[in-house]
Design an enzyme around this catalytic site. Structure first.
Site, PDB file in Angstrom:
ATOM      1  N   CYS A 153      52.773  41.323  28.109  1.00  0.00           N
ATOM      2  CA  CYS A 153      52.992  41.943  29.576  1.00  0.00           C
ATOM      3  C   CYS A 153      54.344  42.271  29.847  1.00  0.00           C
ATOM      4  CB  CYS A 153      52.563  40.728  30.607  1.00  0.00           C
ATOM      5  SG  CYS A 153      53.972  39.668  30.858  1.00  0.00           S
TER       6      CYS A 153
ATOM      7  N   ASP B 297      60.853  32.511  38.032  1.00  0.00           N
ATOM      8  CA  ASP B 297      60.230  33.429  38.877  1.00  0.00           C
ATOM      9  C   ASP B 297      61.331  33.872  40.152  1.00  0.00           C
ATOM     10  OD1 ASP B 297      58.061  33.235  37.567  1.00  0.00           O
ATOM     11  OD2 ASP B 297      56.879  32.027  38.765  1.00  0.00           O
TER      12      ASP B 297
ATOM     13  N   ARG C 112      50.565  41.891  43.450  1.00  0.00           N
ATOM     14  CA  ARG C 112      49.926  40.740  42.669  1.00  0.00           C
ATOM     15  C   ARG C 112      50.258  39.452  43.206  1.00  0.00           C
ATOM     16  NH1 ARG C 112      49.413  42.496  36.560  1.00  0.00           N
ATOM     17  NH2 ARG C 112      48.176  40.536  36.572  1.00  0.00           N
TER      18      ARG C 112
ATOM     19  N   ARG D  29      54.292  37.361  25.141  1.00  0.00           N
ATOM     20  CA  ARG D  29      53.932  36.143  25.927  1.00  0.00           C
ATOM     21  C   ARG D  29      53.091  35.224  24.790  1.00  0.00           C
ATOM     22  NH1 ARG D  29      53.392  36.932  32.147  1.00  0.00           N
ATOM     23  NH2 ARG D  29      53.005  34.524  32.244  1.00  0.00           N
TER      24      ARG D  29
ATOM     25  N   LYS E  99      50.107  31.613  44.417  1.00  0.00           N
ATOM     26  CA  LYS E  99      49.075  32.186  43.333  1.00  0.00           C
ATOM     27  C   LYS E  99      49.137  31.421  42.191  1.00  0.00           C
ATOM     28  CE  LYS E  99      51.526  35.452  40.838  1.00  0.00           C
ATOM     29  NZ  LYS E  99      51.287  35.072  39.364  1.00  0.00           N
ATOM     30  N   ASN E 100      50.071  30.617  41.785  1.00  0.00           N
ATOM     31  CA  ASN E 100      50.205  30.097  40.491  1.00  0.00           C
ATOM     32  C   ASN E 100      49.667  28.739  40.490  1.00  0.00           C
ATOM     33  OD1 ASN E 100      51.475  32.156  39.243  1.00  0.00           O
ATOM     34  ND2 ASN E 100      53.518  31.551  39.116  1.00  0.00           N
TER      35      ASN E 100
HETATM   36  C1  EPZ Z   1      53.555  30.658  34.402  1.00  0.00           C
HETATM   37  O1  EPZ Z   1      53.494  31.246  33.234  1.00  0.00           O
HETATM   38  C2  EPZ Z   1      53.494  31.277  35.784  1.00  0.00           C
HETATM   39  N1  EPZ Z   1      52.523  31.923  35.768  1.00  0.00           N
HETATM   40  C3  EPZ Z   1      54.775  32.358  35.645  1.00  0.00           C
HETATM   41  O2  EPZ Z   1      54.779  32.986  36.784  1.00  0.00           O
HETATM   42  C4  EPZ Z   1      56.213  31.465  35.491  1.00  0.00           C
HETATM   43  O3  EPZ Z   1      57.287  32.463  35.255  1.00  0.00           O
HETATM   44  C5  EPZ Z   1      55.953  30.688  34.104  1.00  0.00           C
HETATM   45  O4  EPZ Z   1      54.944  29.740  34.195  1.00  0.00           O
HETATM   46  C6  EPZ Z   1      57.355  29.927  33.869  1.00  0.00           C
HETATM   47  O5  EPZ Z   1      57.559  29.141  35.080  1.00  0.00           O
HETATM   48  C7  EPZ Z   1      51.232  31.244  36.176  1.00  0.00           C
HETATM   49  O6  EPZ Z   1      51.407  30.014  36.661  1.00  0.00           O
HETATM   50  C8  EPZ Z   1      49.846  32.054  36.515  1.00  0.00           C
HETATM   51  P1  EPZ Z   1      54.901  29.438  30.166  1.00  0.00           P
HETATM   52  P2  EPZ Z   1      53.260  30.995  31.890  1.00  0.00           P
HETATM   53  O7  EPZ Z   1      53.530  29.252  29.198  1.00  0.00           O
HETATM   54  O8  EPZ Z   1      52.202  29.711  31.821  1.00  0.00           O
HETATM   55  C9  EPZ Z   1      56.776  30.429  25.889  1.00  0.00           C
HETATM   56  C10 EPZ Z   1      54.903  34.916  38.149  1.00  0.00           C
HETATM   57  O9  EPZ Z   1      55.832  35.878  38.391  1.00  0.00           O
HETATM   58  N2  EPZ Z   1      55.391  30.100  25.519  1.00  0.00           N
HETATM   59  O10 EPZ Z   1      55.505  28.183  30.813  1.00  0.00           O
HETATM   60  O11 EPZ Z   1      52.640  32.098  31.128  1.00  0.00           O
HETATM   61  C11 EPZ Z   1      56.735  31.702  26.856  1.00  0.00           C
HETATM   62  O12 EPZ Z   1      56.799  32.978  25.880  1.00  0.00           O
HETATM   63  C12 EPZ Z   1      54.419  34.504  36.755  1.00  0.00           C
HETATM   64  O13 EPZ Z   1      54.383  34.611  39.130  1.00  0.00           O
HETATM   65  C13 EPZ Z   1      55.168  30.122  24.118  1.00  0.00           C
HETATM   66  O14 EPZ Z   1      55.994  30.545  23.280  1.00  0.00           O
HETATM   67  O15 EPZ Z   1      54.578  30.410  31.497  1.00  0.00           O
HETATM   68  C14 EPZ Z   1      57.787  31.611  27.744  1.00  0.00           C
HETATM   69  O16 EPZ Z   1      58.980  31.748  26.969  1.00  0.00           O
HETATM   70  C15 EPZ Z   1      55.098  35.139  35.789  1.00  0.00           C
HETATM   71  N3  EPZ Z   1      53.964  29.912  23.589  1.00  0.00           N
HETATM   72  C16 EPZ Z   1      57.811  30.077  28.047  1.00  0.00           C
HETATM   73  O17 EPZ Z   1      57.256  29.635  26.729  1.00  0.00           O
HETATM   74  C17 EPZ Z   1      52.931  29.748  24.295  1.00  0.00           C
HETATM   75  O18 EPZ Z   1      51.755  29.395  23.833  1.00  0.00           O
HETATM   76  C18 EPZ Z   1      57.344  29.656  29.373  1.00  0.00           C
HETATM   77  O19 EPZ Z   1      55.953  29.975  29.377  1.00  0.00           O
HETATM   78  C19 EPZ Z   1      53.062  29.514  25.815  1.00  0.00           C
HETATM   79  C20 EPZ Z   1      54.338  29.723  26.329  1.00  0.00           C
END
Ligand code: EPZ
Length: 418
Positions: free
Chosen positions: A116, A305, A397, A121, A22-23
């Site tokens: 979410c 995850d 999902r 996020r 998915k990701n």
């Molecule tokens: C991706 O989310 C995945 N989703 C998530 O999978 C996964 O848990 C996550 O990466 C971490 O591996 C998809 O790929 C669609 P991040 P993403 O930006 O990109 C902080 C699942 O269950 N952050 O790496 O949203 C954030 O709050 C899903 O399949 C900021 O502070 O993750 C978090 O603490 C859920 N500011 C950390 O970074 C920002 O602008 C990691 O988030 C962006 C992120």
């Protein structure tokens, strides 16, 4: 409304195939916006999140058709700049359309994706990086309005290796004038898969999978054909399911290297694991052992995850396991439901202490997010008696044919509508 019903206690055995990630599929589908042609994306499972992404592409004006596990995405002609709130709010990762649309049209107006089920996020890293690429961004009435007329390559340092921000920069910079260098980027395999697809389209991206990515912007990209990488979290779900039931399961169509952090923990818990080029086999011990410490980290660390899946699995392991969640603050939601099933889990902020019990008992429990929902399935597979899982739409999902796969491995599982 529906529920998943599981009669626990059956040892899983047999072979199952793992579907596409998915990701990886979501940003790859968004990347089709960068070209004007007919893209063919194979191994794209019919998941709810993929279907929502397809709706977004259609809203923009693309023609999308499904043929089995392949999506044919025709992005010829004019595509719009705007994705409405109704669609954006359904899928947090829709934010990657920001980089894709602004790169294609120089203008984009998308609704902020909002929080979410995993807690707040923020998207500050996405916005800051695109501004550094010269995109003028205004946030107004819940919308993010972008003007990319003067987009150009440059050096960007991410303060945290965010997966989504890395993807957004890759999408935008592929069509920006000049060279972009991104430091401290996410190294997740899904980033590499996106880079492979973009390079097939004619982009010039080097270093994906390392912490430094270099992108030479090009004027135009063309359509491409690609097969999405296997889903490493779906694979981990089946491995944890086999482990908690004392089973013996082989998974095919996997990339074992992507699973190494989880495999290490499964081995620590006493599982015997053999890997081949594209398969992995797990033989569970009679009783799982506790794992002294699991800390979620960006790849190649232990994936957030997979955290809830291990939380569920370790509820019946002998001894005490400690889990520290470093990425998302609200990822221990399933703990309360597991306690309803007889687990001994204590959560304090970002730490969970899991004292293994000899067995769980079936109960009515409720899914509150995708992986948390899947963790209840893992727990229910080993619990005595019947477990009823409410809100299975969260699980939909990210898992295609979950019930079929688990049934084939011997699980007594069904879905009822009420
Ligand atoms: C991706 O989310 C995945 N989703 C998530 O999978 C996964 O848990 C996550 O990466 C971490 O591996 C998809 O790929 C669609 P991040 P993403 O930006 O990109 C902080 C699942 O269950 N952050 O790496 O949203 C954030 O709050 C899903 O399949 C900021 O502070 O993750 C978090 O603490 C859920 N500011 C950390 O970074 C920002 O602008 C990691 O988030 C962006 C992120």
């Amino acid at each position: 409304m529906s529920r998943i019903l599981i009669e626990g206690g059956v040892q899983l055995s047999g072979t199952a195939q793992v579907h596409g990630a998915k990701n990886a599929a979501l940003p790859i589908l968004a990347a089709t916006v960068l070209n004007e042609g007919v893209n063919i994306i194979h191994n794209c499972p019919p998941l709810k999140d993929v279907n929502i992404t397809v709706e977004m592409l259609k809203y923009l004006g693309a023609h999308v058709e499904r043929e089995g596990d392949s999506l044919i995405v025709d992005t010829r002609g004019r595509l719009g700049n705007h994705i409405p709130e109704k669609l954006m709010r359904q899928l947090r990762s829709s934010i990657v359309f920001m980089g894709a649309i602004v790169a294609r049209n120089k203008k984009a107006k998308i609704s902020a994706p909002g929080g979410c089920e995993l807690g707040p996020r923020p998207i500050d890293l996405h916005i800051k990086a695109l501004r550094e690429l010269g995109v003028k961004i205004k946030e107004s009435h819940g919308y993010i309005i972008c003007n990319g007329e003067k987009m150009h390559g440059r050096e960007i340092h991410l303060s945290f290796p965010s997966v989504g921000a890395t993807e957004n920069i890759m999408l935008a910079a592929s069509l920006a004038e000049g060279k972009t260098i991104i430091q401290n980027v996410a190294k997740e395999p899904e980033i590499e898969d996106l880079a492979v697809f973009l390079n097939k389209m004619g982009a010039k991206i080097k270093g994906a999978g390392s912490s430094r990515i270099e992108i030479d912007g090009v004027e135009k990209l063309s359509a491409a054909e690609h097969s999405v990488m296997p889903d490493r979290i779906v694979a981990t779900t089946y491995l944890c399911s086999a482990a908690i039931t004392g089973g013996e399961v082989t998974l095919t169509k996997v990339i074992p290297e992507h699973l190494s952090a989880c495999v290490a923990c499964l081995r620590d818990s006493g599982c015997d694991i053999t890997v081949g080029d594209d398969w992995i086999k797990l033989i569970a011990p009679k009783r799982l052992k506790a794992v002294s410490e699991i800390k979620t980290m960006p790849y190649p660390g232990f994936p957030t995850d997979a955290q809830s899946l291990f939380l569920a699995m370790l509820t019946v392991a002998e001894g005490t396991s400690i889990i520290k969640e470093n990425i998302f603050e609200s990822r221990f939601k399933p703990a309360e439901e597991l306690v309803r099933m007889g687990a001994d889990v204590m959560v304090d902020g970002r730490i969970a202490v899991v004292r293994g019990v000899s067995n769980l008992s079936g109960a009515v429990v409720s899914a509150a997010d995708l992986r948390g929902g899947a963790s209840l399935v893992v727990a229910a597979l080993s619990a005595d008696g019947l477990t009823e899982i409410e809100n299975p739409h969260y699980i939909d999902r990210g898992y295609a044919e979950l019930l079929e796969v688990l049934s084939k491995l011997g699980a007594k599982i069904k879905r009822v509508e009420y």
